[in-house]
Design a protein around this motif. Structure first.
Motif, short mmCIF file in Angstrom:
data_model
loop_
_atom_site.label_atom_id
_atom_site.label_comp_id
_atom_site.label_asym_id
_atom_site.label_seq_id
_atom_site.Cartn_x
_atom_site.Cartn_y
_atom_site.Cartn_z
N SER A 74 0.86 -1.18 0.00
CA SER A 74 0.00 0.00 0.00
C SER A 74 0.89 1.23 0.00
CB SER A 74 -0.97 0.02 1.17
OG SER A 74 -0.45 -0.76 2.22
N LEU A 75 0.34 2.31 -0.51
CA LEU A 75 1.12 3.55 -0.57
C LEU A 75 1.49 3.96 0.84
CD1 LEU A 75 -0.98 5.67 -3.09
CD2 LEU A 75 1.27 4.69 -3.48
N PRO A 76 2.72 4.47 1.04
CA PRO A 76 3.08 4.95 2.37
C PRO A 76 2.06 6.00 2.83
CG PRO A 76 4.97 4.99 0.88
CD PRO A 76 3.78 4.64 0.05
N PRO A 77 1.73 6.03 4.13
CA PRO A 77 0.72 6.97 4.63
C PRO A 77 1.05 8.40 4.21
CG PRO A 77 1.56 5.57 6.40
CD PRO A 77 2.36 5.23 5.20
N GLY A 78 0.03 9.11 3.80
CA GLY A 78 0.21 10.52 3.43
C GLY A 78 0.74 10.71 2.02
N THR A 79 0.97 9.60 1.29
CA THR A 79 1.50 9.72 -0.07
C THR A 79 0.34 9.70 -1.06
OG1 THR A 79 3.25 8.27 0.68
CG2 THR A 79 3.18 8.71 -1.67
N SER A 80 0.44 10.55 -2.09
CA SER A 80 -0.57 10.43 -3.14
C SER A 80 0.14 9.88 -4.39
CB SER A 80 -1.25 11.79 -3.37
OG SER A 80 -0.93 12.30 -4.61
N ALA A 85 7.18 9.99 -6.96
CA ALA A 85 7.88 9.66 -8.21
C ALA A 85 8.02 8.15 -8.40
CB ALA A 85 9.25 10.32 -8.21
N PHE A 86 8.29 7.41 -7.31
CA PHE A 86 8.50 5.96 -7.41
C PHE A 86 7.21 5.25 -7.84
CE2 PHE A 86 8.35 1.67 -5.69
CZ PHE A 86 9.52 1.13 -6.17
N TYR A 87 6.14 5.47 -7.06
CA TYR A 87 4.89 4.76 -7.37
C TYR A 87 4.27 5.25 -8.67
CZ TYR A 87 5.24 2.26 -3.02
OH TYR A 87 5.68 1.42 -2.02
N ARG A 88 4.39 6.54 -8.95
CA ARG A 88 3.83 7.03 -10.22
C ARG A 88 4.52 6.31 -11.38
NH1 ARG A 88 4.86 12.49 -10.13
NH2 ARG A 88 6.72 12.15 -11.39
N PHE A 89 5.84 6.13 -11.27
CA PHE A 89 6.56 5.47 -12.36
C PHE A 89 6.19 4.00 -12.45
CE2 PHE A 89 10.03 3.11 -14.26
CZ PHE A 89 10.19 3.80 -15.46
N TYR A 90 6.31 3.26 -11.31
CA TYR A 90 6.12 1.80 -11.39
C TYR A 90 4.66 1.36 -11.43
CZ TYR A 90 11.08 1.09 -11.27
OH TYR A 90 12.42 1.10 -11.62
N TRP A 91 3.77 2.18 -10.99
CA TRP A 91 2.35 1.79 -11.04
C TRP A 91 1.62 2.36 -12.25
CZ3 TRP A 91 -0.25 1.71 -5.50
CH2 TRP A 91 0.41 0.74 -4.73
N VAL A 92 2.12 3.50 -12.77
CA VAL A 92 1.37 4.13 -13.86
C VAL A 92 2.22 4.28 -15.14
CG1 VAL A 92 0.00 6.14 -14.55
CG2 VAL A 92 0.05 5.44 -12.14
N GLU A 93 3.29 5.08 -15.06
CA GLU A 93 4.00 5.45 -16.30
C GLU A 93 4.62 4.25 -17.02
OE1 GLU A 93 5.26 9.84 -14.56
OE2 GLU A 93 6.81 8.35 -14.90
N HIS A 94 5.38 3.43 -16.27
CA HIS A 94 6.06 2.29 -16.88
C HIS A 94 5.05 1.27 -17.45
CE1 HIS A 94 9.21 -0.72 -17.44
NE2 HIS A 94 8.49 -1.57 -16.74
#
Ligand code: HEM
Length: 158
Positions: A74-80, A85-94
């Motif tokens: 799960s996303l670290p608390p308080g992160t959107s 940058a990490f989750y946006r890349f590995y969950w969406v952009e890549h």
């Protein structure tokens, strides 16, 4: 198994890039010199598509159930999502970029089965493959993409 799949996913990038470059050069030569679309051209397209689909399947597994999978982390608390940058890349952009690239490779390969002139096959596959190459180059986590996203050139090399 996780590590093995990650290594496979890493190394397959080179197989895909090599086959893509060969396919682009061959289709460019084919369309500029009006060469026939040969069995060799067909075979390169087929191997390229198989390699892309294997990498896609491993990627889908990692995306869903891997160590940073959307079902297992799960996303670290308080992160959107879109601000990290990490989750946006590995969950969406890549994933998005690579799904588009694999679709383009599949369309490029599909031209060989169509009832069209050989020169048109070469021309269409050239464009599909060239755009796929640009998208892949833009969405691979190259080592120079920084500490957050960057990954090694080869499996396990740090
Ligand atoms: C087919 C073209 C693809 C290529 C060339 C590619 C390339 C790569 C590379 C080079 C890495 C870094 C591997 C490492 O750390 O050693 C990576 C990681 C990753 N890829 Fe892909 N990928 C592709 C497709 C996909 C797809 C379609 C998805 C998801 C639907 C995906 C999800 C991931 C995830 C989640 C990671 C991080 C895995 C982890 O760190 O545990 N990839 N990819």
């Amino acid at each position: 198994m996780e590590t093995g799949l990650l290594h496979l996913h890493n190394i397959m990038r080179w197989v895909i890039l090599l086959l893509l470059v060969i396919a682009i050069v061959k289709s460019f030569a084919g369309m500029s010199a009006s060469k026939p679309f040969t069995n060799g051209d067909k075979r390169i397209g087929l191997f390229l598509m198989i390699s892309a689909h294997i990498t896609l399947l491993v990627g889908l597994y990692q995306w869903l159930a891997g160590r940073y999978g959307i079902l297992t982390t799960s996303l670290p608390p308080g992160t959107s999502l879109m601000k990290d940058a990490f989750y946006r890349f590995y969950w969406v952009e890549h994933p998005l970029g690579m799904i588009i690239a694999v679709a383009l490779i599949t369309l490029g390969r599909g031209q060989s089965k169509k009832n069209i002139l050989d020169v048109v096959k070469h021309k269409r596959s050239f464009w599909f493959y060239l755009i796929a190459l640009i998208v892949i180059l833009g969405t691979v986590p190259w080592p120079f993409r920084g500490d957050v996203i960057g990954r090694p050139w080869f499996p396990g090399v740090h």
